[in-house]
Motif scaffolding. Sequence first.
Motif, PDB file in Angstrom:
ATOM      1  N   ALA A 105      25.017  62.267  43.519  1.00 21.30           N
ATOM      2  CA  ALA A 105      24.967  62.011  44.961  1.00 21.30           C
ATOM      3  C   ALA A 105      25.945  62.908  45.704  1.00 21.30           C
ATOM      4  O   ALA A 105      25.673  63.327  46.841  1.00 21.30           O
ATOM      5  CB  ALA A 105      25.262  60.537  45.240  1.00 21.30           C
ATOM      6  N   ALA A 106      27.082  63.212  45.091  1.00 20.88           N
ATOM      7  CA  ALA A 106      28.069  64.097  45.728  1.00 20.88           C
ATOM      8  C   ALA A 106      27.529  65.520  45.830  1.00 20.88           C
ATOM      9  O   ALA A 106      27.745  66.200  46.838  1.00 20.88           O
ATOM     10  CB  ALA A 106      29.375  64.084  44.936  1.00 20.88           C
ATOM     11  N   TYR A 107      26.833  65.986  44.792  1.00 14.36           N
ATOM     12  CA  TYR A 107      26.268  67.333  44.859  1.00 14.36           C
ATOM     13  C   TYR A 107      25.278  67.429  46.023  1.00 14.36           C
ATOM     14  O   TYR A 107      25.237  68.440  46.738  1.00 14.36           O
ATOM     15  CB  TYR A 107      25.540  67.695  43.561  1.00 14.36           C
ATOM     16  N   LEU A 108      24.496  66.377  46.194  1.00 14.66           N
ATOM     17  CA  LEU A 108      23.519  66.360  47.283  1.00 14.66           C
ATOM     18  C   LEU A 108      24.211  66.341  48.639  1.00 14.66           C
ATOM     19  O   LEU A 108      23.876  67.117  49.539  1.00 14.66           O
ATOM     20  CB  LEU A 108      22.616  65.130  47.124  1.00 14.66           C
ATOM     21  N   ALA A 109      25.202  65.478  48.790  1.00 18.68           N
ATOM     22  CA  ALA A 109      25.876  65.326  50.083  1.00 18.68           C
ATOM     23  C   ALA A 109      26.756  66.524  50.420  1.00 18.68           C
ATOM     24  O   ALA A 109      27.006  66.794  51.599  1.00 18.68           O
ATOM     25  CB  ALA A 109      26.723  64.053  50.084  1.00 18.68           C
ATOM     26  N   ALA A 110      27.239  67.235  49.401  1.00 16.61           N
ATOM     27  CA  ALA A 110      28.078  68.412  49.641  1.00 16.61           C
ATOM     28  C   ALA A 110      27.259  69.691  49.776  1.00 16.61           C
ATOM     29  O   ALA A 110      27.807  70.747  50.102  1.00 16.61           O
ATOM     30  CB  ALA A 110      29.085  68.574  48.509  1.00 16.61           C
ATOM     31  N   GLY A 111      25.954  69.595  49.511  1.00 13.53           N
ATOM     32  CA  GLY A 111      25.118  70.782  49.562  1.00 13.53           C
ATOM     33  C   GLY A 111      25.338  71.734  48.405  1.00 13.53           C
ATOM     34  O   GLY A 111      25.024  72.918  48.498  1.00 13.53           O
ATOM     35  N   ASP A 112      25.874  71.234  47.282  1.00 15.33           N
ATOM     36  CA  ASP A 112      26.114  72.081  46.111  1.00 15.33           C
ATOM     37  C   ASP A 112      24.800  72.509  45.465  1.00 15.33           C
ATOM     38  O   ASP A 112      23.814  71.757  45.461  1.00 15.33           O
ATOM     39  CB  ASP A 112      26.938  71.318  45.062  1.00 15.33           C
ATOM     40  N   ARG A 113      24.784  73.693  44.848  1.00 12.19           N
ATOM     41  CA  ARG A 113      23.596  74.129  44.122  1.00 12.19           C
ATOM     42  C   ARG A 113      23.277  73.209  42.946  1.00 12.19           C
ATOM     43  O   ARG A 113      22.126  73.175  42.483  1.00 12.19           O
ATOM     44  CB  ARG A 113      23.775  75.568  43.609  1.00 12.19           C
ATOM     45  N   ALA A 114      24.253  72.472  42.473  1.00  9.89           N
ATOM     46  CA  ALA A 114      24.004  71.535  41.381  1.00  9.89           C
ATOM     47  C   ALA A 114      23.037  70.429  41.774  1.00  9.89           C
ATOM     48  O   ALA A 114      22.565  69.679  40.922  1.00  9.89           O
ATOM     49  CB  ALA A 114      25.323  70.924  40.903  1.00  9.89           C
ATOM     50  N   ARG A 115      22.726  70.314  43.054  1.00  8.17           N
ATOM     51  CA  ARG A 115      21.738  69.323  43.494  1.00  8.17           C
ATOM     52  C   ARG A 115      20.318  69.761  43.148  1.00  8.17           C
ATOM     53  O   ARG A 115      19.391  68.931  43.127  1.00  8.17           O
ATOM     54  CB  ARG A 115      21.826  69.105  45.007  1.00  8.17           C
ATOM     55  N   LEU A 243      27.980  74.411  39.586  1.00  8.88           N
ATOM     56  CA  LEU A 243      29.147  74.166  40.433  1.00  8.88           C
ATOM     57  C   LEU A 243      30.136  75.331  40.346  1.00  8.88           C
ATOM     58  O   LEU A 243      30.594  75.861  41.371  1.00  8.88           O
ATOM     59  CB  LEU A 243      29.852  72.882  39.998  1.00  8.88           C
ATOM     60  N   LEU A 244      30.472  75.715  39.130  1.00  9.90           N
ATOM     61  CA  LEU A 244      31.507  76.726  38.939  1.00  9.90           C
ATOM     62  C   LEU A 244      31.070  78.102  39.431  1.00  9.90           C
ATOM     63  O   LEU A 244      31.863  78.821  40.054  1.00  9.90           O
ATOM     64  CB  LEU A 244      31.905  76.790  37.472  1.00  9.90           C
ATOM     65  N   THR A 245      29.838  78.481  39.161  1.00  8.81           N
ATOM     66  CA  THR A 245      29.390  79.798  39.605  1.00  8.81           C
ATOM     67  C   THR A 245      29.313  79.867  41.128  1.00  8.81           C
ATOM     68  O   THR A 245      29.692  80.884  41.733  1.00  8.81           O
ATOM     69  CB  THR A 245      28.028  80.157  38.990  1.00  8.81           C
ATOM     70  N   GLU A 246      28.860  78.778  41.755  1.00 12.46           N
ATOM     71  CA  GLU A 246      28.761  78.783  43.218  1.00 12.46           C
ATOM     72  C   GLU A 246      30.133  78.749  43.875  1.00 12.46           C
ATOM     73  O   GLU A 246      30.429  79.544  44.782  1.00 12.46           O
ATOM     74  CB  GLU A 246      27.939  77.585  43.690  1.00 12.46           C
ATOM     75  N   LEU A 247      30.999  77.847  43.434  1.00 12.87           N
ATOM     76  CA  LEU A 247      32.290  77.654  44.094  1.00 12.87           C
ATOM     77  C   LEU A 247      33.210  78.858  43.874  1.00 12.87           C
ATOM     78  O   LEU A 247      33.945  79.254  44.783  1.00 12.87           O
ATOM     79  CB  LEU A 247      32.948  76.374  43.584  1.00 12.87           C
ATOM     80  N   SER A 248      33.173  79.439  42.692  1.00 10.45           N
ATOM     81  CA  SER A 248      34.035  80.600  42.428  1.00 10.45           C
ATOM     82  C   SER A 248      33.548  81.838  43.179  1.00 10.45           C
ATOM     83  O   SER A 248      34.356  82.687  43.570  1.00 10.45           O
ATOM     84  CB  SER A 248      34.112  80.880  40.926  1.00 10.45           C
ATOM     85  N   PRO A 252      37.493  83.301  46.373  1.00  7.00           N
ATOM     86  CA  PRO A 252      38.205  84.095  45.357  1.00  7.00           C
ATOM     87  C   PRO A 252      39.386  83.358  44.726  1.00  7.00           C
ATOM     88  O   PRO A 252      39.778  83.664  43.599  1.00  7.00           O
ATOM     89  CB  PRO A 252      38.689  85.322  46.149  1.00  7.00           C
ATOM     90  N   GLY A 253      39.945  82.394  45.433  1.00 10.84           N
ATOM     91  CA  GLY A 253      41.082  81.660  44.891  1.00 10.84           C
ATOM     92  C   GLY A 253      40.706  80.396  44.160  1.00 10.84           C
ATOM     93  O   GLY A 253      41.584  79.631  43.740  1.00 10.84           O
ATOM     94  N   PHE A 254      39.391  80.172  43.975  1.00 14.14           N
ATOM     95  CA  PHE A 254      38.956  78.894  43.397  1.00 14.14           C
ATOM     96  C   PHE A 254      39.465  78.688  41.980  1.00 14.14           C
ATOM     97  O   PHE A 254      39.934  77.604  41.622  1.00 14.14           O
ATOM     98  CB  PHE A 254      37.433  78.784  43.422  1.00 14.14           C
ATOM     99  N   TRP A 255      39.359  79.739  41.130  1.00 10.03           N
ATOM    100  CA  TRP A 255      39.760  79.574  39.734  1.00 10.03           C
ATOM    101  C   TRP A 255      41.229  79.175  39.614  1.00 10.03           C
ATOM    102  O   TRP A 255      41.582  78.270  38.844  1.00 10.03           O
ATOM    103  CB  TRP A 255      39.515  80.859  38.960  1.00 10.03           C
ATOM    104  N   ASP A 283      27.089  81.127  28.782  1.00  9.09           N
ATOM    105  CA  ASP A 283      27.549  82.473  29.172  1.00  9.09           C
ATOM    106  C   ASP A 283      28.388  82.477  30.455  1.00  9.09           C
ATOM    107  O   ASP A 283      28.394  83.469  31.190  1.00  9.09           O
ATOM    108  CB  ASP A 283      26.362  83.431  29.366  1.00  9.09           C
ATOM    109  N   LEU A 284      29.094  81.399  30.749  1.00  5.09           N
ATOM    110  CA  LEU A 284      29.929  81.380  31.948  1.00  5.09           C
ATOM    111  C   LEU A 284      31.035  82.427  31.824  1.00  5.09           C
ATOM    112  O   LEU A 284      31.753  82.476  30.815  1.00  5.09           O
ATOM    113  CB  LEU A 284      30.558  80.000  32.156  1.00  5.09           C
ATOM    114  N   ALA A 285      31.175  83.252  32.841  1.00  3.43           N
ATOM    115  CA  ALA A 285      32.218  84.281  32.847  1.00  3.43           C
ATOM    116  C   ALA A 285      33.516  83.694  33.388  1.00  3.43           C
ATOM    117  O   ALA A 285      33.684  83.523  34.599  1.00  3.43           O
ATOM    118  CB  ALA A 285      31.773  85.463  33.704  1.00  3.43           C
TER     119      ALA A 285
END
Length: 369
Positions: A105-115, A243-248, A252-255, A283-285
């Motif tokens: 529900a948080a992914y949906l409400a935050a507009g994350d690609r994980a939705r 989540l990680l690929t989108e937010l990072s 640039p300071g996310f990691w 294969d997450l970089a």
Amino acid sequence: MIGSQDNLNFPLREVLLYPATAAAYDLGRWDLLLQQARGAGLLARVAAVLRDAGLDDRIPPEMRWHLDSAFTVYRAHSEDVRLEVEHIARALKPAGVRPVLLKGAAYLAAGDRARLGRLYSDVDIFVPHDSIDTVEQLLRWQGWSGEELSDYDQAYYRRWMHEIPPLIHRSRGIAVDVHHNLLPLTSRVKLDAEALAAGITPSEFPGVDVLAPTDRVLHSAAHLLLEGEFDNAFRDLSDLYLLLTELSAADPGFWDALLARSRELGLHRILYYALRYLARLLDLAVPPDITAGLQSAAPVAPVRWVMDRLFTSALLPISVAAPGVWPGFARFALYLRSHYLKMPLPLLARHLWHKAVITPFEYRQTDPV
């Protein structure tokens, strides 16, 4: 070897990471993709990823209706959750409580690609511990109710866990899980719920909030690696990857912020494991300085060797895991580990005794047959 590159050459993984590969599939490969996606609860995500990549017209007609149906269900699920969140926010408004949405529900409400393509079995919310009784009462007044539980099970939830027993709406049938922490109160991995408050932010839905981006990642990782339930593990791993690929990419300071926050919340080792298996399986970089910064959280070599073999098997869809008894053993071993981490040994022994001996005896006493 379990989790080796040879074992990772399966169509579900390929399409989630590199959608264009689907254009070269024959009907046999498409059929295998659909079987794996359905078994992993990711059929709707495959449909969404292909649409997002502009490959909708490359889907064979024989396979299209499966994906179109899954995508329709996903859209309906998303709308149902949005409406349910409105009902929850309205129910809690008289007490001035703004619930914090968790997981799907948080992914949906935050507009994350994980939705994308995410299906929902319930709505998870997080509220302050001192508001939990008020929240439960307000929800019950508005039509949510819990199933009948024994006195022991009620005490198990309310004294030791991080949530009250699930509540299900009498007419709509959607469950809401009300959390006052993100980890059990008795857990060996401690998490200060008040420390999360500083990062809580308004969501795209009125009347409800979400965790900070770093905290959404850390909660998703903790849920995946500590709960001991692996039926949807590959889906949850895919959530984390998105989540990680989108937010990072957006920050640039996310990691660096994620690494610092994991230390602050005591989830340093959880993040170590999550990034390790995301890198191996999807294969997450991960930036080298982040990997280096997590080395202090790494377990000793023998433990790391065991955990690698358990997790790289348990996190894969059951249909693509190594043949034989190993995948079942790995999942069972991690299930036991989750209970060991949830409770001190004396409490765990008491709990297992009660569930294995006392509960069946009580059931036989009340069963009229």
